[in-house]
Design a protein around this motif. Structure first.
Motif, PDB file in Angstrom:
ATOM      1  N   ASN A 128      20.831   4.578  19.139  1.00 42.80           N
ATOM      2  CA  ASN A 128      19.619   5.442  19.912  1.00 42.80           C
ATOM      3  C   ASN A 128      19.522   7.026  19.204  1.00 42.80           C
ATOM      4  N   ARG A 129      18.883   7.142  17.991  1.00 42.04           N
ATOM      5  CA  ARG A 129      18.958   8.000  17.775  1.00 42.04           C
ATOM      6  C   ARG A 129      17.616   8.368  16.579  1.00 42.04           C
ATOM      7  N   ILE A 130      16.857   8.963  16.900  1.00 39.01           N
ATOM      8  CA  ILE A 130      15.762   9.314  15.597  1.00 39.01           C
ATOM      9  C   ILE A 130      15.711  10.015  14.485  1.00 39.01           C
ATOM     10  N   HIS A 131      15.461   9.249  13.424  1.00 42.25           N
ATOM     11  CA  HIS A 131      15.426  10.370  12.000  1.00 42.25           C
ATOM     12  C   HIS A 131      13.659   9.956  11.612  1.00 42.25           C
ATOM     13  N   GLY A 132      14.067  11.431  10.988  1.00 41.28           N
ATOM     14  CA  GLY A 132      13.032  11.389  10.547  1.00 41.28           C
ATOM     15  C   GLY A 132      12.767  10.571   8.577  1.00 41.28           C
ATOM     16  N   GLY A 133      11.699  11.085   8.130  1.00 44.79           N
ATOM     17  CA  GLY A 133      11.026   9.829   6.880  1.00 44.79           C
ATOM     18  C   GLY A 133      10.757   9.083   7.034  1.00 44.79           C
ATOM     19  N   VAL A 134      11.078   8.201   6.079  1.00 44.42           N
ATOM     20  CA  VAL A 134      10.926   6.716   5.727  1.00 44.42           C
ATOM     21  C   VAL A 134      11.363   5.158   5.081  1.00 44.42           C
ATOM     22  N   HIS A 135      11.615   4.740   6.550  1.00 43.95           N
ATOM     23  CA  HIS A 135      12.425   3.578   5.945  1.00 43.95           C
ATOM     24  C   HIS A 135      11.517   2.664   5.150  1.00 43.95           C
ATOM     25  N   TRP A 136      12.840   1.736   4.538  1.00 43.89           N
ATOM     26  CA  TRP A 136      12.362   0.673   3.436  1.00 43.89           C
ATOM     27  C   TRP A 136      11.391   0.053   3.849  1.00 43.89           C
ATOM     28  N   LEU A 137      11.743  -0.575   5.329  1.00 47.21           N
ATOM     29  CA  LEU A 137      10.573  -0.814   5.735  1.00 47.21           C
ATOM     30  C   LEU A 137       8.947  -0.278   5.620  1.00 47.21           C
ATOM     31  N   LEU A 138       9.407   0.843   5.995  1.00 49.01           N
ATOM     32  CA  LEU A 138       7.677   1.404   5.642  1.00 49.01           C
ATOM     33  C   LEU A 138       7.336   1.541   4.718  1.00 49.01           C
ATOM     34  N   TRP A 139       8.558   2.145   3.552  1.00 45.30           N
ATOM     35  CA  TRP A 139       7.111   1.419   2.298  1.00 45.30           C
ATOM     36  C   TRP A 139       6.989   0.412   1.861  1.00 45.30           C
ATOM     37  N   ALA A 140       7.536  -0.590   1.551  1.00 44.83           N
ATOM     38  CA  ALA A 140       6.933  -2.128   1.954  1.00 44.83           C
ATOM     39  C   ALA A 140       5.662  -1.977   2.639  1.00 44.83           C
ATOM     40  N   MET A 141       5.407  -1.836   3.511  1.00 38.96           N
ATOM     41  CA  MET A 141       4.719  -1.637   4.349  1.00 38.96           C
ATOM     42  C   MET A 141       3.717  -1.111   3.466  1.00 38.96           C
ATOM     43  N   LEU A 142       3.227  -0.426   3.188  1.00 40.26           N
ATOM     44  CA  LEU A 142       2.936   1.372   2.562  1.00 40.26           C
ATOM     45  C   LEU A 142       2.775   0.552   1.114  1.00 40.26           C
ATOM     46  N   ILE A 143       2.899  -0.063   0.565  1.00 41.07           N
ATOM     47  CA  ILE A 143       3.028  -1.034  -0.574  1.00 41.07           C
ATOM     48  C   ILE A 143       2.209  -1.746  -0.552  1.00 41.07           C
ATOM     49  N   LEU A 144       2.051  -2.459   0.340  1.00 39.27           N
ATOM     50  CA  LEU A 144       0.957  -3.878   0.828  1.00 39.27           C
ATOM     51  C   LEU A 144       0.037  -3.517   1.166  1.00 39.27           C
ATOM     52  N   LEU A 145      -0.537  -2.321   1.882  1.00 41.75           N
ATOM     53  CA  LEU A 145      -1.482  -1.372   2.116  1.00 41.75           C
ATOM     54  C   LEU A 145      -2.292  -0.792   1.254  1.00 41.75           C
ATOM     55  N   ALA A 146      -1.290  -0.476   0.153  1.00 46.55           N
ATOM     56  CA  ALA A 146      -2.139   0.105  -1.063  1.00 46.55           C
ATOM     57  C   ALA A 146      -2.398  -1.189  -2.008  1.00 46.55           C
ATOM     58  N   ILE A 147      -1.481  -2.360  -1.969  1.00 50.48           N
ATOM     59  CA  ILE A 147      -2.582  -3.790  -2.715  1.00 50.48           C
ATOM     60  C   ILE A 147      -3.808  -3.990  -2.213  1.00 50.48           C
ATOM     61  N   VAL A 148      -3.371  -3.703  -0.752  1.00 51.04           N
ATOM     62  CA  VAL A 148      -5.328  -4.656  -0.264  1.00 51.04           C
ATOM     63  C   VAL A 148      -5.986  -3.760  -0.140  1.00 51.04           C
ATOM     64  N   ILE A 149      -5.860  -1.979  -0.652  1.00 54.21           N
ATOM     65  CA  ILE A 149      -6.438  -1.528  -0.696  1.00 54.21           C
ATOM     66  C   ILE A 149      -7.393  -1.583  -2.439  1.00 54.21           C
ATOM     67  N   LEU A 150      -6.608  -1.573  -3.010  1.00 52.86           N
ATOM     68  CA  LEU A 150      -6.761  -1.718  -4.846  1.00 52.86           C
ATOM     69  C   LEU A 150      -7.397  -3.530  -5.020  1.00 52.86           C
ATOM     70  N   CYS A 151      -6.897  -4.449  -3.780  1.00 51.59           N
ATOM     71  CA  CYS A 151      -8.083  -5.102  -3.873  1.00 51.59           C
ATOM     72  C   CYS A 151      -9.544  -5.213  -3.657  1.00 51.59           C
ATOM     73  N   VAL A 152      -9.248  -4.796  -2.412  1.00 48.73           N
ATOM     74  CA  VAL A 152     -11.054  -4.362  -1.479  1.00 48.73           C
ATOM     75  C   VAL A 152     -11.536  -3.739  -2.481  1.00 48.73           C
ATOM     76  N   TYR A 153     -11.306  -2.499  -3.728  1.00 50.65           N
ATOM     77  CA  TYR A 153     -11.782  -1.746  -4.493  1.00 50.65           C
ATOM     78  C   TYR A 153     -11.763  -2.644  -5.445  1.00 50.65           C
ATOM     79  N   GLN A 154     -11.239  -3.472  -6.134  1.00 49.09           N
ATOM     80  CA  GLN A 154     -11.317  -4.610  -7.276  1.00 49.09           C
ATOM     81  C   GLN A 154     -12.695  -5.152  -7.164  1.00 49.09           C
ATOM     82  N   ASP A 155     -12.573  -6.115  -5.362  1.00 51.93           N
ATOM     83  CA  ASP A 155     -13.820  -6.896  -5.493  1.00 51.93           C
ATOM     84  C   ASP A 155     -15.030  -6.294  -5.381  1.00 51.93           C
TER      85      ASP A 155
END
Length: 162
Positions: A128-155
Motif C-alpha cells: 500500500n506504499r509508494i516508493h521512489g527509485g527504480v524497480h528491477w523490472l523497470l531496469w529490465a525494461m530500460l535495458i530492452l529499450l536501450a537494445i531497441v534503440i541501439l538496434c534501430v541505430y545500427q540498422d
C-alpha cells in the motif's frame, strides 16, 4: 554485454528473457510483467534470426505468455511493434538534441540528464506504499529499450550508403 557488446545479438536477448522468467526464490511480486518483458526479449531476438532459430524464439515468447489471461502473442507483438516505433522516435529526438547541444557548446551529459531524467523516475508501489527509485523490472525494461534503440541505430547506420 547488451550495452557495449553486440547489442542486437539474440543470445543476450534470450538470456535476458530467461532471467526474467527464472524468479525462483525472488520476491518481486510482478511475474506477469516479467513474463511480458521476457516475451518481448524473445520476439526481438527472433527478428534478428533466420529459420529455424526464429521459430524457436517465437515459441519461447509464446511459452512465456502461457497462463496469462488476456495476453496472447499477437497482442504482445502488436504492442512491441508500437514500442519499437516509439523507441526509434525517442532515439531520433535524443540524437537531434545532442547535435543541437553540441552546436550550442552545452554540456551534453548535463542537458541530457535535465531533459530525460523524468523518464527514469518512476514511483514504485509495494503493498500500500509508494516508493521512489527504480524497480528491477523497470531496469529490465530500460535495458530492452536501450537494445531497441541501439538496434534501430545500427540498422539505419548499415542502410546508409557509404
Amino acid at each position: 554485454m547488451l550495452r557495449f557488446g553486440n547489442h542486437d545479438s539474440p543470445v543476450p536477448l534470450e538470456t535476458l528473457g530467461d532471467l526474467l522468467l527464472d524468479q525462483t526464490g525472488w520476491n518481486y511480486g510482478d511475474s506477469e510483467g516479467a513474463k511480458q518483458l521476457a516475451a518481448r526479449a524473445y520476439l526481438v531476438a527472433s527478428y534478428q534470426c533466420d529459420e529455424p532459430a526464429r521459430s524457436k524464439y517465437r515459441e519461447k515468447a509464446i511459452s512465456a505468455l502461457s497462463m496469462q489471461v488476456g495476453h496472447d502473442i499477437d497482442q504482445v507483438e502488436a504492442e512491441l511493434r508500437g514500442e519499437l516505433a516509439d523507441a526509434a522516435a525517442l532515439q531520433e529526438q535524443v540524437a537531434a538534441d545532442e547535435v543541437a547541444w553540441i552546436a550550442q557548446g552545452v554540456d551534453v551529459d548535463e542537458a541530457f540528464a535535465k531533459k530525460y531524467r523524468k523518464l527514469f523516475e518512476v514511483p514504485i508501489r509495494l503493498g500500500n506504499r509508494i516508493h521512489g527509485g527504480v524497480h528491477w523490472l523497470l531496469w529490465a525494461m530500460l535495458i530492452l529499450l536501450a537494445i531497441v534503440i541501439l538496434c534501430v541505430y545500427q540498422d539505419r547506420r548499415r542502410a546508409k550508403p557509404q
